[in-house]
Design an enzyme around this catalytic site. Structure first.
Site, PDB file in Angstrom:
ATOM      1  N   TYR A 176      -4.471   4.371   6.167  1.00  0.00           N
ATOM      2  CA  TYR A 176      -5.034   3.435   7.150  1.00  0.00           C
ATOM      3  C   TYR A 176      -6.381   3.932   7.675  1.00  0.00           C
ATOM      4  O   TYR A 176      -7.289   3.140   7.905  1.00  0.00           O
ATOM      5  CB  TYR A 176      -4.063   3.224   8.322  1.00  0.00           C
ATOM      6  CG  TYR A 176      -2.899   2.322   7.972  1.00  0.00           C
ATOM      7  CD1 TYR A 176      -3.026   0.942   8.024  1.00  0.00           C
ATOM      8  CD2 TYR A 176      -1.680   2.849   7.571  1.00  0.00           C
ATOM      9  CE1 TYR A 176      -1.969   0.102   7.700  1.00  0.00           C
ATOM     10  CE2 TYR A 176      -0.621   2.026   7.241  1.00  0.00           C
ATOM     11  CZ  TYR A 176      -0.772   0.658   7.306  1.00  0.00           C
ATOM     12  OH  TYR A 176       0.279  -0.173   6.969  1.00  0.00           O
TER      13      TYR A 176
ATOM     14  N   LYS B 230       0.840  -1.190   0.000  1.00  0.00           N
ATOM     15  CA  LYS B 230       0.000   0.000   0.000  1.00  0.00           C
ATOM     16  C   LYS B 230       0.873   1.237   0.000  1.00  0.00           C
ATOM     17  O   LYS B 230       1.981   1.163   0.537  1.00  0.00           O
ATOM     18  CB  LYS B 230      -0.970   0.030   1.188  1.00  0.00           C
ATOM     19  CG  LYS B 230      -0.418  -0.344   2.563  1.00  0.00           C
ATOM     20  CD  LYS B 230       0.735   0.388   3.181  1.00  0.00           C
ATOM     21  CE  LYS B 230       0.700   1.849   3.453  1.00  0.00           C
ATOM     22  NZ  LYS B 230       1.968   2.334   4.114  1.00  0.00           N
TER      23      LYS B 230
HETATM   24  P1  NAD Z   1      12.489   1.106   2.338  1.00  0.00           P
HETATM   25  O1  NAD Z   1      13.091   2.386   1.907  1.00  0.00           O
HETATM   26  O2  NAD Z   1      12.961   0.496   3.609  1.00  0.00           O
HETATM   27  O3  NAD Z   1      12.679   0.001   1.199  1.00  0.00           O
HETATM   28  C1  NAD Z   1      12.432   0.282  -0.150  1.00  0.00           C
HETATM   29  C2  NAD Z   1      13.197  -0.685  -1.023  1.00  0.00           C
HETATM   30  O4  NAD Z   1      13.015  -0.322  -2.385  1.00  0.00           O
HETATM   31  C3  NAD Z   1      14.727  -0.656  -0.758  1.00  0.00           C
HETATM   32  O5  NAD Z   1      15.217  -1.970  -0.747  1.00  0.00           O
HETATM   33  C4  NAD Z   1      15.267   0.108  -1.948  1.00  0.00           C
HETATM   34  O6  NAD Z   1      16.588  -0.296  -2.285  1.00  0.00           O
HETATM   35  C5  NAD Z   1      14.284  -0.276  -3.032  1.00  0.00           C
HETATM   36  N1  NAD Z   1      14.257   0.674  -4.134  1.00  0.00           N
HETATM   37  C6  NAD Z   1      14.198   0.339  -5.430  1.00  0.00           C
HETATM   38  N2  NAD Z   1      14.242   1.418  -6.208  1.00  0.00           N
HETATM   39  C7  NAD Z   1      14.351   2.487  -5.400  1.00  0.00           C
HETATM   40  C8  NAD Z   1      14.450   3.874  -5.639  1.00  0.00           C
HETATM   41  N3  NAD Z   1      14.444   4.404  -6.880  1.00  0.00           N
HETATM   42  N4  NAD Z   1      14.524   4.694  -4.557  1.00  0.00           N
HETATM   43  C9  NAD Z   1      14.506   4.202  -3.305  1.00  0.00           C
HETATM   44  N5  NAD Z   1      14.425   2.859  -3.028  1.00  0.00           N
HETATM   45  C10 NAD Z   1      14.348   2.022  -4.077  1.00  0.00           C
HETATM   46  O7  NAD Z   1      10.924   1.324   2.364  1.00  0.00           O
HETATM   47  P2  NAD Z   1       9.862   0.400   3.091  1.00  0.00           P
HETATM   48  O8  NAD Z   1       9.549   0.945   4.429  1.00  0.00           O
HETATM   49  O9  NAD Z   1      10.283  -1.017   2.986  1.00  0.00           O
HETATM   50  O10 NAD Z   1       8.557   0.675   2.184  1.00  0.00           O
HETATM   51  C11 NAD Z   1       8.388   0.032   0.930  1.00  0.00           C
HETATM   52  C12 NAD Z   1       6.890  -0.068   0.611  1.00  0.00           C
HETATM   53  O11 NAD Z   1       6.248  -0.823   1.634  1.00  0.00           O
HETATM   54  C13 NAD Z   1       6.142   1.262   0.550  1.00  0.00           C
HETATM   55  O12 NAD Z   1       5.191   1.234  -0.477  1.00  0.00           O
HETATM   56  C14 NAD Z   1       5.455   1.372   1.899  1.00  0.00           C
HETATM   57  O13 NAD Z   1       4.264   2.118   1.865  1.00  0.00           O
HETATM   58  C15 NAD Z   1       5.159  -0.099   2.178  1.00  0.00           C
HETATM   59  N6  NAD Z   1       5.077  -0.382   3.619  1.00  0.00           N
HETATM   60  C16 NAD Z   1       4.004  -1.059   4.077  1.00  0.00           C
HETATM   61  C17 NAD Z   1       3.885  -1.342   5.414  1.00  0.00           C
HETATM   62  C18 NAD Z   1       2.714  -2.122   5.926  1.00  0.00           C
HETATM   63  O14 NAD Z   1       2.553  -2.229   7.139  1.00  0.00           O
HETATM   64  N7  NAD Z   1       1.910  -2.696   5.059  1.00  0.00           N
HETATM   65  C19 NAD Z   1       4.872  -0.914   6.304  1.00  0.00           C
HETATM   66  C20 NAD Z   1       5.983  -0.246   5.805  1.00  0.00           C
HETATM   67  C21 NAD Z   1       6.075   0.032   4.446  1.00  0.00           C
END
Ligand code: NAD
Length: 371
Positions: free
Chosen positions: A223, A138
């Site tokens: 949310y 999401k």
């Molecule tokens: P994060 O920054 O920790 O991870 C993002 C990943 O994407 C990294 O591994 C990064 O290397 C990669 N990536 C690929 N291309 C990229 C670019 N151009 N710029 C930056 N990163 C790039 O982020 P996250 O917290 O893991 O969030 C990722 C997704 O998950 C988001 O859509 C967020 O909304 C979602 N999320 C959902 C929940 C949930 O509870 N459902 C919780 C946290 C995050």
């Protein structure tokens, strides 16, 4: 207590509200259902090996039906690390350039896209074109138009598209939905949703419009939108919204800091919600009906979720959300199981239509009707 609060505030920079530190997460892990499953597992490749991808991978260790069998990443060192940690064979590892050849891999059923929001659409469409089912985090896209393109692409490719709505499988949430459906709360009149935390690092992608698609609304406000829909049990027909920005340096144009919004439902029920990247301790749902009420506080963090109704405390056990989610999604994809609250692409588009309307209402100051 105050040092714990400070710690949580810092940690909230990169995860949703009220995350758990790892030791607590282990202590609170109470997946009590130890029955075994003999059928074919859902074989999952995670695309985007960041903080949430890691959380999902760890949670999947306890899944009965879902198994991590592949990875897709732009960082070779992460691939090596994940291969060792989760015993992933070389033939199931992809980078963003050769990812399309996943179509020839019979060991992967579904690609789980966990990248920054604006990248979801292209990766989902590529996975669908490769003939793989897709789970997308999401918000599924940065606006409803893009979300609909993803739904259409998955339909055309004859693959399923699910959105990572983990709260749709959370036991206390489901108990309140059951009570509402069984009429135990009477006629629903009001919902309040408070979703927010203090975003830390000003350079993170979540504060970059091009990658996040917006600000707090895209990340945490969603949310309250989604919660309003499953708690009230109706689709909103109008939206009003007001934005406030106290730190324009940190929250650039197009990146919302705080938005209060109101939703109106066909029955006459109303919702009042707040989405923010600049306040702490906001993770609460309240549902009011003519014969009762229900509260979840915390309502959408990683848990344990706590809740009570006019009848008393909710006592359903805590289970790691992502473990339950992935096992339930295996049932949806492999057996066509129907969840109590949908998690399909259309569900994701419904939230995005409301987000589009909230942004429009906030910028024009006008009430926006939803079709
Ligand atoms: P994060 O920054 O920790 O991870 C993002 C990943 O994407 C990294 O591994 C990064 O290397 C990669 N990536 C690929 N291309 C990229 C670019 N151009 N710029 C930056 N990163 C790039 O982020 P996250 O917290 O893991 O969030 C990722 C997704 O998950 C988001 O859509 C967020 O909304 C979602 N999320 C959902 C929940 C949930 O509870 N459902 C919780 C946290 C995050």
């Amino acid at each position: 207590m105050s040092s714990r609060r400070n710690f949580l505030q810092q940690l909230a920079a990169s995860v949703v509200a009220f995350p758990l530190i790892p030791a607590e997460a282990c202590a609170l892990h109470e997946n009590t259902d130890k029955t075994t499953y003999d059928g074919a597992p859902l074989r999952v490749a995670i695309l985007g090996l960041g903080s949430y991808g890691t959380r999902v991978a760890e949670a999947m260790k306890d899944c009965k039906r879902a198994r991590l069998t592949g990875v897709v990443s732009g960082t070779p060192a992460k691939i090596t690390n994940w291969q060792q940690k989760y015993s992933i064979p070389e033939k199931n590892c992809y980078n963003y350039e050769n990812f399309d050849s996943i179509k020839d891999n019979p060991d992967i059923d579904v690609v789980y896209v966990i990248t920054p929001n604006a990248l979801h659409k292209d990766f989902v469409i590529r996975a669908a074109k490769a003939g793989k089912h897709v789970i997308c985090e999401k918000p599924m896209a940065v606006n409803a138009k893009e979300g609909q393109e993803m739904v259409d692409a998955c339909k055309k490719a004859n693959v399923k598209l699910l959105v990572g709505y983990r709260m749709h499988f959370e036991p206390k949430t489901l108990e309140i939905i059951r009570m509402r459906k069984d009429g135990e709360l009477g006629k629903i009149t009001f919902f309040q949703g408070l979703s927010g935390f203090t975003a830390g690092d000003p350079n993170q992608w979540r504060l970059n419009k091009a990658l996040a698609g917006g600000g707090a609304m895209m990340d945490i406000g969603i949310y309250s939108i989604n919660g309003a829909r499953y708690m009230v049990g109706e689709e909103p027909v109008w939206v009003t919204a007001q934005e406030t920005k106290t730190n324009p340096e940190k929250f650039k144009p197009g990146v919302d800091e705080t938005i209060q919004f109101q939703l109106g439902f066909p029955s006459g029920a109303v919702a009042s919600c707040l989405s923010t990247y600049n306040m702490n301790n906001l993770d609460r749902f309240f549902l009011d009906g003519t014969q009762g009420y229900a509260e979840l506080w915390p309502s959408t963090g990683y848990g344990p979720i706590k809740g009570r109704t006019n009848k008393g405390e909710l006592t359903q056990p805590h289970m790691t959300h992502q473990t339950v989610q992935m096992d339930e999604m295996a049932g949806i994809i492999l057996d066509g199981k129907q969840p109590v609250v949908p998690v399909d692409g259309e569900e994701g588009v419904r939230d995005l239509k409301i987000i589009d309307a909230i942004y429009k209402a906030a910028s024009t100051g006008k009430k926006v009707e939803l079709k």
